[in-house]
Enzyme design. Structure first.
Site, PDB file in Angstrom:
ATOM      1  N   ARG A  58      -8.127   3.462  -6.394  1.00 43.62           N
ATOM      2  CA  ARG A  58      -9.386   3.341  -5.649  1.00 43.62           C
ATOM      3  C   ARG A  58      -9.317   2.334  -4.525  1.00 43.62           C
ATOM      4  NH1 ARG A  58     -10.319   5.295 -10.508  1.00 43.62           N
ATOM      5  NH2 ARG A  58      -8.793   3.758 -11.078  1.00 43.62           N
ATOM      6  N   LYS A  88      14.569  -7.179  -0.840  1.00 45.22           N
ATOM      7  CA  LYS A  88      15.780  -7.925  -0.445  1.00 45.22           C
ATOM      8  C   LYS A  88      15.603  -9.414  -0.697  1.00 45.22           C
ATOM      9  CE  LYS A  88      16.326  -4.675   3.378  1.00 45.22           C
ATOM     10  NZ  LYS A  88      16.128  -4.548   4.822  1.00 45.22           N
TER      11      LYS A  88
HETATM   12  C1  NCD Z   1      -9.114  -3.188 -11.177  1.00 46.65           C
HETATM   13  C2  NCD Z   1      -8.000  -4.074 -10.717  1.00 46.65           C
HETATM   14  O1  NCD Z   1      -7.018  -3.619 -10.123  1.00 46.65           O
HETATM   15  O2  NCD Z   1      -8.143  -5.267 -10.925  1.00 46.65           O
HETATM   16  N1  NCD Z   1      -9.212  -1.973 -10.563  1.00 46.65           N
HETATM   17  C3  NCD Z   1      -9.819  -1.859  -9.336  1.00 46.65           C
HETATM   18  O3  NCD Z   1      -9.383  -2.403  -8.365  1.00 46.65           O
HETATM   19  N2  NCD Z   1     -10.928  -1.127  -9.261  1.00 46.65           N
HETATM   20  C4  NCD Z   1      -9.322  -3.158 -12.635  1.00 46.65           C
HETATM   21  C5  NCD Z   1      -8.159  -2.939 -13.557  1.00 46.65           C
HETATM   22  O4  NCD Z   1      -7.023  -2.757 -13.154  1.00 46.65           O
HETATM   23  O5  NCD Z   1      -8.431  -2.961 -14.760  1.00 46.65           O
END
Ligand code: NCD
Length: 314
Positions: A58, A88
């Site tokens: 997302r 590297k």
């Molecule tokens: C989260 C993240 O990457 O911290 N996801 C996100 O960005 N919507 C939540 C997760 O990884 O649990």
């Protein structure tokens, strides 16, 4: 130059401005292509680099879609650890120094806490923290707050349950810092003891006179909650002890949202989750109108459009 690094940097005025802009973008977006008509970037087309050292669905796609919708261009690496000079042995600072000369804003996701602040020190363009290890994820919490505001009308006065891995979840950390800027009624910290909220964040809640309590069973508090913020166990971020693993396996049902929790919930309550979800929200919940997590993910596009306009001074 404005970097977006951590939740503590914002004030209510900034948040209101971003949320108003987001709503305006969303409303115009539904009617016609916003940018083509009244906001297309003039002259030099801005470039955003998404530099991602950790997996994402997302966050990266919504940032890239936001920039493309705004008429900008995107340079992207989704696996910077392998596909950039990091493979590297190049240090982050050198990568940022160079990439910041090629683009107008850098969206950085990195596995080390504090990496966005390190990047900001050497960058010639704004850095947006898209997640720094188990640190923070400030743009996600803008989405979370905006979603609560849209779904519930207001954030002030609400009772909020933060559920799951409160220790390692960066979206929880940023959201908890953000919530101290509002006048929330109460925060329930619903988690196994081994992954409860960090002491420094609890102290921050106390410093801002936020009323909070802990719980190890969601059903004990569910009837009192307006906003459920569910998270997954961040197993990639810590070595799970045998005891926690056993405890989690035996007690996962205490934290899970399923139809039996829906039965206890207020009719106007809302369920949020930054996603990805694993087993902590049952699929049967998706069709309930209180399930707001897919609308929340959709809001990510508009929030990030508003944020990009802001940091690019447009
Ligand atoms: C989260 C993240 O990457 O911290 N996801 C996100 O960005 N919507 C939540 C997760 O990884 O649990």
């Amino acid at each position: 130059m404005m970097h977006i690094l951590k939740a503590q940097q914002f004030d209510r005025e900034f948040l209101d401005e971003i949320f108003d802009k987001t709503l305006a973008l969303k409303n115009q977006f539904d009617k016609f292509n916003y940018l083509m008509t009244n906001h297309k970037f003039q002259s030099i087309v801005p470039i955003m680099t998404t530099l991602f050292y950790e997996p994402s669905t997302r966050t990266r796609f919504s940032f890239e879609a936001a920039m493309i919708r705004l008429g900008g261009q995107v340079l992207s690496t989704e696996n910077a650890e392998q596909f950039s000079s990091a493979a590297k042995g190049e240090i982050l600072e050198d990568t940022i120094r160079v990439v910041s000369e090629y683009s107008d804003v850098i969206v950085l996701r990195h596995f080390e806490e504090g990496s966005a602040e390190r990047a900001a020190k050497v960058s010639s363009v704004p850095i947006i923290n898209a997640g720094d290890g188990a640190g923070q994820h400030p743009t996600q919490s803008l989405i979370d707050l905006y979603t609560i505001q849209q779904e519930c009308g207001t954030i002030d006065g609400k009772t909020i349950a933060l559920i799951g891995d409160l220790d390692h979840s960066r979206t929880i950390h940023s959201l908890a810092y953000m919530l101290t800027k509002y006048d929330v009624s109460h925060i329930y910290l619903v988690a196994p003891k081994a992954v409860q909220m960090k002491p420094e964040l609890i102290q921050h809640l106390d410093k801002h006179n936020v009323s909070w309590s802990t719980s190890t069973r969601l059903k004990d508090v569910a009837a009192d909650v307006d906003v459920f913020y569910q998270t997954r166990l961040q197993t990639e971020r810590f070595k799970m002890s045998f005891e926690l693993h056993q405890d989690y396996k035996q007690n996962a049902h205490r934290y899970k949202i399923d139809s039996s929790v829906l039965d206890l919930m207020k009719p106007e309550a809302r369920i949020l989750h930054p996603l990805p979800r694993l087993g902590e929200i049952a699929m049967e919940v998706d069709s309930d109108p209180r399930a707001a997590y897919f609308r929340q993910a959709q809001n990510g596009l508009y929030i990030r459009m508003a944020l990009l306009l802001k940091v690019l001074n447009k």
